[in-house]
Design an enzyme around this catalytic site. Sequence first.
Site, PDB file in Angstrom:
ATOM      1  N   LYS A 186       0.856  -1.194   0.000  1.00  0.00           N
ATOM      2  CA  LYS A 186       0.000   0.000   0.000  1.00  0.00           C
ATOM      3  C   LYS A 186       0.888   1.239   0.000  1.00  0.00           C
ATOM      4  O   LYS A 186       1.455   1.624   1.013  1.00  0.00           O
ATOM      5  CB  LYS A 186      -0.910   0.034   1.231  1.00  0.00           C
ATOM      6  CG  LYS A 186      -2.020   1.054   1.041  1.00  0.00           C
ATOM      7  CD  LYS A 186      -2.459   1.752   2.300  1.00  0.00           C
ATOM      8  CE  LYS A 186      -1.585   2.875   2.722  1.00  0.00           C
ATOM      9  NZ  LYS A 186      -1.465   4.009   1.802  1.00  0.00           N
ATOM     10  N   GLU A 262       9.592   1.340  10.765  1.00  0.00           N
ATOM     11  CA  GLU A 262      10.612   2.361  10.483  1.00  0.00           C
ATOM     12  C   GLU A 262       9.914   3.699  10.631  1.00  0.00           C
ATOM     13  O   GLU A 262       9.162   4.118   9.751  1.00  0.00           O
ATOM     14  CB  GLU A 262      11.144   2.194   9.048  1.00  0.00           C
ATOM     15  CG  GLU A 262      11.848   0.872   8.789  1.00  0.00           C
ATOM     16  CD  GLU A 262      13.237   0.802   9.410  1.00  0.00           C
ATOM     17  OE1 GLU A 262      13.726   1.812   9.935  1.00  0.00           O
ATOM     18  OE2 GLU A 262      13.825  -0.289   9.375  1.00  0.00           O
ATOM     19  N   CYS A 296      13.614  10.834   7.078  1.00  0.00           N
ATOM     20  CA  CYS A 296      13.632  10.458   8.494  1.00  0.00           C
ATOM     21  C   CYS A 296      15.049  10.542   9.055  1.00  0.00           C
ATOM     22  O   CYS A 296      15.237  10.666  10.252  1.00  0.00           O
ATOM     23  CB  CYS A 296      13.082   9.053   8.650  1.00  0.00           C
ATOM     24  SG  CYS A 296      13.877   7.907   7.525  1.00  0.00           S
ATOM     25  N   GLU A 393      10.104  16.622  14.447  1.00  0.00           N
ATOM     26  CA  GLU A 393      10.666  16.411  13.110  1.00  0.00           C
ATOM     27  C   GLU A 393      10.303  17.612  12.244  1.00  0.00           C
ATOM     28  O   GLU A 393       9.118  17.907  12.078  1.00  0.00           O
ATOM     29  CB  GLU A 393      10.007  15.168  12.511  1.00  0.00           C
ATOM     30  CG  GLU A 393      10.949  14.054  12.255  1.00  0.00           C
ATOM     31  CD  GLU A 393      10.295  12.904  11.509  1.00  0.00           C
ATOM     32  OE1 GLU A 393       9.099  12.654  11.671  1.00  0.00           O
ATOM     33  OE2 GLU A 393      11.024  12.242  10.765  1.00  0.00           O
TER      34      GLU A 393
HETATM   35  P1  NAD Z   1       2.419   8.735   7.500  1.00  0.00           P
HETATM   36  O1  NAD Z   1       2.580   7.966   8.754  1.00  0.00           O
HETATM   37  O2  NAD Z   1       1.391   9.803   7.455  1.00  0.00           O
HETATM   38  O3  NAD Z   1       2.091   7.764   6.296  1.00  0.00           O
HETATM   39  C1  NAD Z   1       2.906   6.661   5.975  1.00  0.00           C
HETATM   40  C2  NAD Z   1       2.045   5.618   5.308  1.00  0.00           C
HETATM   41  O4  NAD Z   1       1.064   5.196   6.251  1.00  0.00           O
HETATM   42  C3  NAD Z   1       1.283   6.092   4.086  1.00  0.00           C
HETATM   43  O5  NAD Z   1       1.189   5.041   3.151  1.00  0.00           O
HETATM   44  C4  NAD Z   1      -0.093   6.407   4.656  1.00  0.00           C
HETATM   45  O6  NAD Z   1      -1.125   6.293   3.688  1.00  0.00           O
HETATM   46  C5  NAD Z   1      -0.220   5.311   5.689  1.00  0.00           C
HETATM   47  N1  NAD Z   1      -1.175   5.616   6.746  1.00  0.00           N
HETATM   48  C6  NAD Z   1      -1.515   6.819   7.254  1.00  0.00           C
HETATM   49  N2  NAD Z   1      -2.463   6.682   8.211  1.00  0.00           N
HETATM   50  C7  NAD Z   1      -2.708   5.343   8.307  1.00  0.00           C
HETATM   51  C8  NAD Z   1      -3.582   4.550   9.110  1.00  0.00           C
HETATM   52  N3  NAD Z   1      -4.386   5.098  10.023  1.00  0.00           N
HETATM   53  N4  NAD Z   1      -3.554   3.222   8.935  1.00  0.00           N
HETATM   54  C9  NAD Z   1      -2.736   2.646   8.031  1.00  0.00           C
HETATM   55  N5  NAD Z   1      -1.897   3.330   7.246  1.00  0.00           N
HETATM   56  C10 NAD Z   1      -1.881   4.668   7.385  1.00  0.00           C
HETATM   57  O7  NAD Z   1       3.857   9.304   7.168  1.00  0.00           O
HETATM   58  P2  NAD Z   1       4.309  10.135   5.884  1.00  0.00           P
HETATM   59  O8  NAD Z   1       3.869  11.541   6.102  1.00  0.00           O
HETATM   60  O9  NAD Z   1       3.908   9.460   4.611  1.00  0.00           O
HETATM   61  O10 NAD Z   1       5.891   9.995   5.977  1.00  0.00           O
HETATM   62  C11 NAD Z   1       6.633  10.804   6.795  1.00  0.00           C
HETATM   63  C12 NAD Z   1       7.026  10.090   8.065  1.00  0.00           C
HETATM   64  O11 NAD Z   1       7.644   8.863   7.746  1.00  0.00           O
HETATM   65  C13 NAD Z   1       8.024  10.850   8.867  1.00  0.00           C
HETATM   66  O12 NAD Z   1       7.728  10.768  10.234  1.00  0.00           O
HETATM   67  C14 NAD Z   1       9.326  10.128   8.566  1.00  0.00           C
HETATM   68  O13 NAD Z   1      10.308  10.291   9.543  1.00  0.00           O
HETATM   69  C15 NAD Z   1       8.872   8.743   8.434  1.00  0.00           C
HETATM   70  N6  NAD Z   1       9.824   7.972   7.645  1.00  0.00           N
HETATM   71  C16 NAD Z   1      10.573   7.032   8.296  1.00  0.00           C
HETATM   72  C17 NAD Z   1      11.519   6.306   7.589  1.00  0.00           C
HETATM   73  C18 NAD Z   1      12.353   5.286   8.291  1.00  0.00           C
HETATM   74  O14 NAD Z   1      12.930   4.447   7.620  1.00  0.00           O
HETATM   75  N7  NAD Z   1      12.444   5.274   9.606  1.00  0.00           N
HETATM   76  C19 NAD Z   1      11.691   6.514   6.227  1.00  0.00           C
HETATM   77  C20 NAD Z   1      10.911   7.467   5.590  1.00  0.00           C
HETATM   78  C21 NAD Z   1       9.960   8.176   6.325  1.00  0.00           C
END
Ligand code: NAD
Length: 493
Positions: A186, A262, A296, A393
Amino acid sequence: MTITATREAELLASVPTGLLINGQWRDSSTGKTLDVHDPATGRVLASIADGGTEDALAALDAASAAQAGWARTAPRVRAEILRKAFELVTERAEDFALLMTLEMGKPLAEARGEVAYGAEFLRWYSEETVRDYGRYLTTPEGKNKILVQRKPVGPCLLITPWNFPLAMATRKVGPAVAAGCTMVLKPAKLTPLTSQLFAAVMLEAGLPAGVLNVVAGSSASAISGPLLADPRLRKVSFTGSTEVGKRLMADAANNVLRTSMELGGNAPFIVFDDADLDKAVEGAVAAKMRNMGEACTAANRFLVQDTVAAEFSALLAARIGALTTGRGTEAGVDVGPMIEEKARTNIHALVTDAVAAGATVLTGGDVVPGDGFFYQPTVLGNVPNDAAILSQEIFGPVAPITTFTDEDDAARIANSTEYGLASYVYSRDFSTFLRMSEKLEFGMVGFNAGVISNAAAPFGGVKHSGLGREGGAEGIAEYTTTQYLGIADPYAG
Ligand code: NAD
């Protein structure tokens, strides 16, 4: 090379718009579509099928039907599919790079870098597929034999964020394929096109129907909720925010699912007074400005020893102030737009708050007026340690600088966060680095290096930054389960 409107249109027209379920591109059961926008202009790039609960369950039907056969497929066959996928992604590197620039905004040069990094997970795990060793030994008292084998964990749900549309997908799909798992991917609704094209490449590489299913959709929970509640699912691997990760862990507990998380970061970038300051500034620009700071691993707090803080701040402000902001497809652009208006508003609120608390704007400090969600590359000096910008962040091109007195002070400030993903140390003294790495509560520590992600290295965090590792030998272990066979020794008395 100038990117023409025709080139963009032809590429976008080649991206599948359906949901990938059991090897077929299908319309959504909801009958709805999801618009994908260019954050540099706001225009709609494409409309793709908007998947819902029924589609998610159909994808899991396909993944669970394919699981047993896929687990029995010879490792060499799985390896060759990954190798072929690596070659196809590399051949189409320009297409993947442009697609990511269009839907996510990063400059083309950085998007090319992500293609190389992302493709490497396919090559590295193709090599790892045939090296998933078990062990065989005699029990200590000599009566039995112990045989330990690794098995695929089973059907997985893979949820990826928008900031690295290709690499976050290959970092999960590569090891899952290598381990013999089937999956439902997804992607983030803001950047699903890269996953659509990647899935097409996986099919072209020979991946059997049902092994990889892709369901993009406007409601993430409509897709993830029913899958996490379904006993056929055995694992969830998530990359995204800590807030959503915690919610998914709670949901995953009901079915006692394996989880890899992650999550967010708040990376300290620590500069000691014996560091080569020119190299530290180069590393700082890479660690901060890569992906417009939307990473991140992005340096979120610059901790500089008080004796060199003024010099480092001036050098960093000069370098960051000279960066060019613009649409990622244009030549000479260093910094693209933020992903959406909401993100830019949050960044500006953090900057405004820090300035009100006493920080000095050394360069930038404001939104860029006009189309797109651009923010000026910014450096803030003398940021008070309790400013919100140092605890949250930023996810944008803003470098806040604060100071420390000695090693213990640096470690204390660096660890004063719930996050623990990446950290960076600059010094000429390796023993300083070793002592700091003992003290730092972070999953990753870079030494005189501003970019440390690598397919062969275990990427991941501690504390609220997550569980599990992606990349390296640890990355495939996340997709396997251990089975112990206790065997009577025929010669034992
Ligand atoms: P997000 O948590 O909003 O979304 C990530 C994914 O989760 C998307 O596919 C989104 O559609 C899905 N999602 C959102 N709400 C959900 C729910 N209730 N149930 C299931 N899935 C859901 O994060 P983002 O804004 O897309 O990405 C940014 C964040 O990701 C930052 O905090 C960043 O640090 C983190 N990040 C971490 C890593 C790592 O490897 N640690 C890498 C990249 C990004």
